[in-house]
Scaffold this active site. Structure first.
Site, PDB file in Angstrom:
ATOM      1  N   ASP A 280       0.831  -1.243   0.071  1.00 54.78           N
ATOM      2  CA  ASP A 280      -0.106  -0.108   0.039  1.00 54.78           C
ATOM      3  C   ASP A 280       0.790   1.118   0.121  1.00 54.78           C
ATOM      4  OD1 ASP A 280      -2.557  -1.574  -0.072  1.00 54.78           O
ATOM      5  OD2 ASP A 280      -2.468  -1.639   2.263  1.00 54.78           O
TER       6      ASP A 280
ATOM      7  N   TYR B 262       6.319 -10.115   6.641  1.00 55.35           N
ATOM      8  CA  TYR B 262       6.419  -8.744   6.868  1.00 55.35           C
ATOM      9  C   TYR B 262       7.083  -8.453   8.305  1.00 55.35           C
ATOM     10  CZ  TYR B 262       3.189  -7.559   2.910  1.00 55.35           C
ATOM     11  OH  TYR B 262       2.683  -7.730   1.876  1.00 55.35           O
TER      12      TYR B 262
END
Length: 262
Positions: A51, A109
């Site tokens: 994002d 992540y």
């Protein structure tokens, strides 16, 4: 031929990975640079579409081309045409059945929190600042309720387009390195905003506003409105993507740089 690349980028000034009209994206910059090297239009496919404001140290992409170039040219030549905040780390030729997204078996992540009363001027967009003291051990304990295959509706963005909220979390570790708290999570895949929504709720536990068991309760409710607000994009990094060994995808230090040896 089909080429895979390892990509590193600071996503601070980009509107996410995916190419969009009238705004800058990481995909746009990479395709423009590759097209110069190939002397032909190049379209890339990535492992994970990050994002706006999210970073990558372990992004993987692939593209197809008729241009014959040494592998080092796909690295050095592309980097010469990229802005300073995007870089190619490696290049390999891959088999025709490889796909950066669909061949991946797991993504990993890291979310970095600078946990200090005063903000730092270093990496202001590379870490998320949280001034209240956080108990990383309680955050880690709470995170263990999310391991395994579960319905992550409580941690899924309202506009998520995934057909299913079920994901399999392989590990979720929370550790402290001085003033930095690192949330490290790996899963087969993630629903939209899943990592940042999980971190937002773990912060509630770390601050003592909610008990450790609250995360277990949230998971069972399957209701996003009951969880904490989404954590900021700053501080989130895609650090690794796993593939079957037969594809020969290189492994590099996870990053970000100041965590490379941890």
């Amino acid at each position: 031929m089909k080429i895979a690349l390892g990509i590193e980028y600071d996503g601070s000034r980009y509107f996410g990975w995916q190419r969009q009209d009238e705004v800058e994206s990481v995909q746009q910059k990479l395709e423009e640079a590759l097209s110069i090297v190939a002397n032909a239009p190049i379209e890339v496919f990535c492992a994970g579409r990050t994002d706006s404001g999210v970073h990558g140290t372990g992004q993987v992409v692939h593209f197809e081309t008729q241009a014959i170039r040494p592998l080092q040219s796909w690295c050095f030549g592309t980097n010469a045409n990229l802005p300073d905040d995007i870089a190619v780390k490696w290049a390999v030729e891959v088999s025709e059945d490889f796909h950066a997204r669909f061949s991946a078996t797991a993504r990993r992540y890291r979310y970095i929190i600078f946990n200090n009363k005063l903000r730092s001027a270093i990496l202001p967009k590379g870490v998320s600042h949280y001034h209240y003291e956080l108990d990383h051990q309680k955050m880690h304990e709470a995170g263990q309720f999310l391991l395994g295959e579960n319905d992550f509706s409580s941690f899924r963005a309202a506009k998520c387009q995934s057909h299913t909220p079920w994901r399999n979390v392989h590990h979720l570790n929370v550790s402290r390195l001085g003033n930095y708290i690192v949330v490290d999570i790996q899963a087969n895949a993630f629903v939209h905003h899943m990592v940042r929504n999980i971190v937002g709720s773990l912060i509630e536990v770390g601050q003592g506003r909610q008990p450790v068991e609250w995360i277990q309760w949230l998971l069972a409710q399957r209701d996003r409105t009951l969880a904490a607000p989404t954590a900021k994009a700053e501080g989130l990094y895609l650090v690794d993507v796993h593939y079957p060994e037969r594809f020969g995808i290189p492994k590099t230090a996870l990053g970000p740089l100041f965590l490379a040896n941890n």
